[in-house]
Motif scaffolding. Structure first.
Motif, PDB file in Angstrom:
ATOM      1  N   TRP A  64       0.800  -1.220   0.000  1.00  0.00           N
ATOM      2  CA  TRP A  64       0.000   0.000   0.000  1.00  0.00           C
ATOM      3  C   TRP A  64       0.834   1.272   0.000  1.00  0.00           C
ATOM      4  CZ3 TRP A  64      -4.533  -1.105  -1.775  1.00  0.00           C
ATOM      5  CH2 TRP A  64      -5.103  -2.350  -1.499  1.00  0.00           C
ATOM      6  N   ALA A  65       2.134   1.190  -0.330  1.00  0.00           N
ATOM      7  CA  ALA A  65       2.908   2.419  -0.539  1.00  0.00           C
ATOM      8  C   ALA A  65       2.325   3.149  -1.752  1.00  0.00           C
ATOM      9  CB  ALA A  65       4.388   2.099  -0.763  1.00  0.00           C
ATOM     10  N   SER A  66       1.815   2.401  -2.709  1.00  0.00           N
ATOM     11  CA  SER A  66       1.051   2.941  -3.828  1.00  0.00           C
ATOM     12  C   SER A  66       0.024   1.882  -4.206  1.00  0.00           C
ATOM     13  CB  SER A  66       1.963   3.253  -5.023  1.00  0.00           C
ATOM     14  OG  SER A  66       2.512   2.061  -5.537  1.00  0.00           O
ATOM     15  N   CYS A  67      -0.982   2.301  -4.937  1.00  0.00           N
ATOM     16  CA  CYS A  67      -2.007   1.346  -5.338  1.00  0.00           C
ATOM     17  C   CYS A  67      -2.612   1.771  -6.674  1.00  0.00           C
ATOM     18  CB  CYS A  67      -3.095   1.216  -4.280  1.00  0.00           C
ATOM     19  SG  CYS A  67      -4.067   2.708  -4.006  1.00  0.00           S
ATOM     20  N   ALA A  68      -3.343   0.864  -7.259  1.00  0.00           N
ATOM     21  CA  ALA A  68      -4.069   1.128  -8.504  1.00  0.00           C
ATOM     22  C   ALA A  68      -5.475   0.598  -8.326  1.00  0.00           C
ATOM     23  CB  ALA A  68      -3.369   0.444  -9.675  1.00  0.00           C
ATOM     24  N   GLU A  69      -6.352   1.008  -9.210  1.00  0.00           N
ATOM     25  CA  GLU A  69      -7.736   0.554  -9.143  1.00  0.00           C
ATOM     26  C   GLU A  69      -8.181   0.135 -10.530  1.00  0.00           C
ATOM     27  OE1 GLU A  69     -11.834   1.974  -6.974  1.00  0.00           O
ATOM     28  OE2 GLU A  69      -9.887   2.726  -6.342  1.00  0.00           O
ATOM     29  N   ALA A  70      -8.830  -1.017 -10.605  1.00  0.00           N
ATOM     30  CA  ALA A  70      -9.337  -1.541 -11.875  1.00  0.00           C
ATOM     31  C   ALA A  70     -10.852  -1.638 -11.794  1.00  0.00           C
ATOM     32  CB  ALA A  70      -8.744  -2.917 -12.169  1.00  0.00           C
ATOM     33  N   ALA A  71     -11.517  -1.131 -12.825  1.00  0.00           N
ATOM     34  CA  ALA A  71     -12.974  -1.206 -12.872  1.00  0.00           C
ATOM     35  C   ALA A  71     -13.409  -2.628 -13.179  1.00  0.00           C
ATOM     36  CB  ALA A  71     -13.512  -0.264 -13.938  1.00  0.00           C
ATOM     37  N   ALA A  72     -14.508  -3.038 -12.576  1.00  0.00           N
ATOM     38  CA  ALA A  72     -15.120  -4.328 -12.881  1.00  0.00           C
ATOM     39  C   ALA A  72     -16.306  -4.062 -13.803  1.00  0.00           C
ATOM     40  CB  ALA A  72     -15.572  -5.018 -11.598  1.00  0.00           C
ATOM     41  N   THR A  73     -16.603  -4.990 -14.692  1.00  0.00           N
ATOM     42  CA  THR A  73     -17.686  -4.796 -15.652  1.00  0.00           C
ATOM     43  C   THR A  73     -18.820  -5.778 -15.401  1.00  0.00           C
ATOM     44  OG1 THR A  73     -16.565  -6.247 -17.224  1.00  0.00           O
ATOM     45  CG2 THR A  73     -16.161  -3.894 -17.441  1.00  0.00           C
ATOM     46  N   TYR A  74     -20.032  -5.295 -15.606  1.00  0.00           N
ATOM     47  CA  TYR A  74     -21.227  -6.105 -15.412  1.00  0.00           C
ATOM     48  C   TYR A  74     -21.222  -7.301 -16.357  1.00  0.00           C
ATOM     49  CZ  TYR A  74     -26.116  -7.480 -15.490  1.00  0.00           C
ATOM     50  OH  TYR A  74     -27.279  -8.207 -15.433  1.00  0.00           O
ATOM     51  N   GLN A  75     -21.639  -8.457 -15.855  1.00  0.00           N
ATOM     52  CA  GLN A  75     -21.659  -9.683 -16.646  1.00  0.00           C
ATOM     53  C   GLN A  75     -23.089 -10.184 -16.813  1.00  0.00           C
ATOM     54  OE1 GLN A  75     -18.539 -11.155 -17.869  1.00  0.00           O
ATOM     55  NE2 GLN A  75     -18.254  -9.003 -17.398  1.00  0.00           N
ATOM     56  N   PRO A  76     -23.703  -9.898 -17.966  1.00  0.00           N
ATOM     57  CA  PRO A  76     -25.045 -10.444 -18.187  1.00  0.00           C
ATOM     58  C   PRO A  76     -24.946 -11.889 -18.651  1.00  0.00           C
ATOM     59  CG  PRO A  76     -24.404  -9.051 -20.020  1.00  0.00           C
ATOM     60  CD  PRO A  76     -23.270  -9.017 -19.021  1.00  0.00           C
ATOM     61  N   PRO A  77     -25.949 -12.701 -18.522  1.00  0.00           N
ATOM     62  CA  PRO A  77     -27.113 -12.430 -17.675  1.00  0.00           C
ATOM     63  C   PRO A  77     -26.719 -12.568 -16.216  1.00  0.00           C
ATOM     64  CG  PRO A  77     -27.237 -14.667 -18.491  1.00  0.00           C
ATOM     65  CD  PRO A  77     -26.007 -14.049 -19.108  1.00  0.00           C
ATOM     66  N   GLY A  78     -27.460 -11.904 -15.374  1.00  0.00           N
ATOM     67  CA  GLY A  78     -27.150 -11.954 -13.955  1.00  0.00           C
ATOM     68  C   GLY A  78     -27.401 -13.340 -13.378  1.00  0.00           C
ATOM     69  N   PRO A  79     -26.927 -13.569 -12.146  1.00  0.00           N
ATOM     70  CA  PRO A  79     -27.173 -14.850 -11.490  1.00  0.00           C
ATOM     71  C   PRO A  79     -28.665 -15.135 -11.388  1.00  0.00           C
ATOM     72  CG  PRO A  79     -25.495 -13.619 -10.321  1.00  0.00           C
ATOM     73  CD  PRO A  79     -26.069 -12.698 -11.358  1.00  0.00           C
ATOM     74  N   ALA A  80     -28.996 -16.399 -11.363  1.00  0.00           N
ATOM     75  CA  ALA A  80     -30.396 -16.827 -11.377  1.00  0.00           C
ATOM     76  C   ALA A  80     -31.156 -16.453 -10.110  1.00  0.00           C
ATOM     77  CB  ALA A  80     -30.470 -18.338 -11.598  1.00  0.00           C
ATOM     78  N   ASP A  81     -30.468 -16.005  -9.063  1.00  0.00           N
ATOM     79  CA  ASP A  81     -31.177 -15.694  -7.814  1.00  0.00           C
ATOM     80  C   ASP A  81     -32.046 -14.450  -7.929  1.00  0.00           C
ATOM     81  OD1 ASP A  81     -29.406 -13.541  -7.636  1.00  0.00           O
ATOM     82  OD2 ASP A  81     -28.193 -14.465  -6.079  1.00  0.00           O
ATOM     83  N   GLY A  82     -31.796 -13.576  -8.927  1.00  0.00           N
ATOM     84  CA  GLY A  82     -32.625 -12.400  -9.139  1.00  0.00           C
ATOM     85  C   GLY A  82     -32.368 -11.245  -8.186  1.00  0.00           C
ATOM     86  N   ILE A  83     -31.503 -11.412  -7.196  1.00  0.00           N
ATOM     87  CA  ILE A  83     -31.254 -10.322  -6.246  1.00  0.00           C
ATOM     88  C   ILE A  83     -29.801  -9.865  -6.247  1.00  0.00           C
ATOM     89  CG2 ILE A  83     -33.164 -10.970  -4.721  1.00  0.00           C
ATOM     90  CD1 ILE A  83     -31.009 -12.142  -2.822  1.00  0.00           C
ATOM     91  N   THR A  84     -28.939 -10.558  -7.010  1.00  0.00           N
ATOM     92  CA  THR A  84     -27.540 -10.150  -7.076  1.00  0.00           C
ATOM     93  C   THR A  84     -27.121  -9.960  -8.526  1.00  0.00           C
ATOM     94  OG1 THR A  84     -26.667 -12.418  -7.149  1.00  0.00           O
ATOM     95  CG2 THR A  84     -26.948 -11.424  -4.958  1.00  0.00           C
ATOM     96  N   ASP A  85     -26.031  -9.223  -8.711  1.00  0.00           N
ATOM     97  CA  ASP A  85     -25.406  -9.036 -10.022  1.00  0.00           C
ATOM     98  C   ASP A  85     -23.963  -9.508  -9.920  1.00  0.00           C
ATOM     99  OD1 ASP A  85     -27.584  -7.844 -11.381  1.00  0.00           O
ATOM    100  OD2 ASP A  85     -27.098  -5.886 -10.525  1.00  0.00           O
TER     101      ASP A  85
END
Length: 151
Positions: A64-85
């Motif tokens: 953690w002297a330095s850090c980077a950040e990577a965006a995550a991308t949505y993955q369709p279709p969502g999980p079958a539970d209907g309440i999470t992505d």
């Protein structure tokens, strides 16, 4: 060859019992990771609290002297539970990950709130090691395993 990344946590948290309940309770959870030549690939599961959401992975190779950040991308279709992505990410590491420790945490921003999955305060950690190239021996005769014929 690309470095070998050894997870210091179970690499498939989404396969463990009670995973769906942990997502409901904490709003965001790492589902799985896999080391690839391009870097560390993984998936995150988030509770669907609103249509607009941002998921990212913050990571470091130097404590953690330095850090980077990577965006995550949505993955369709969502999980079958209907309440999470599900969101997928790739941390481009290259040779920099050899002989060091990669640490990361997942951030989920939604409806003016921010939620983190940092492995219960320990961060997700992977130990990097340089792969040992296979020893180049003398060329093998393709028939070396064949029957020996006596005349």
């Amino acid at each position: 060859p690309p470095p070998l990344l050894e997870p210091l946590f179970p690499p498939q948290p989404g396969a463990s019992p009670g995973f769906a309940e942990r997502v409901r309770q904490h709003k965001v959870r790492l589902e799985w990771v896999r080391a690839e030549p391009a870097g560390l690939r993984g998936a995150v599961r988030v509770l669907n609290l609103a249509y607009e959401k941002v998921v990212s992975v913050r990571y470091t190779l130097n404590g953690w002297a330095s850090c980077a950040e990577a965006a995550a991308t949505y993955q369709p279709p969502g999980p079958a539970d209907g309440i999470t992505d599900r969101f997928a990410f790739l941390l481009p590491l290259g040779a920099a990950a050899a002989e060091t420790t990669l640490e990361f945490a997942v951030r989920y921003r939604v409806a003016g709130a921010e939620y983190w999955d940092n492995n219960e305060g320990k961060n997700y950690r992977l130990r990097g090691r340089q792969r040992v190239p296979s020893a180049a021996g003398p060329p093998q005769d393709p028939d070396s395993s064949a029957w020996i014929h006596f005349i």
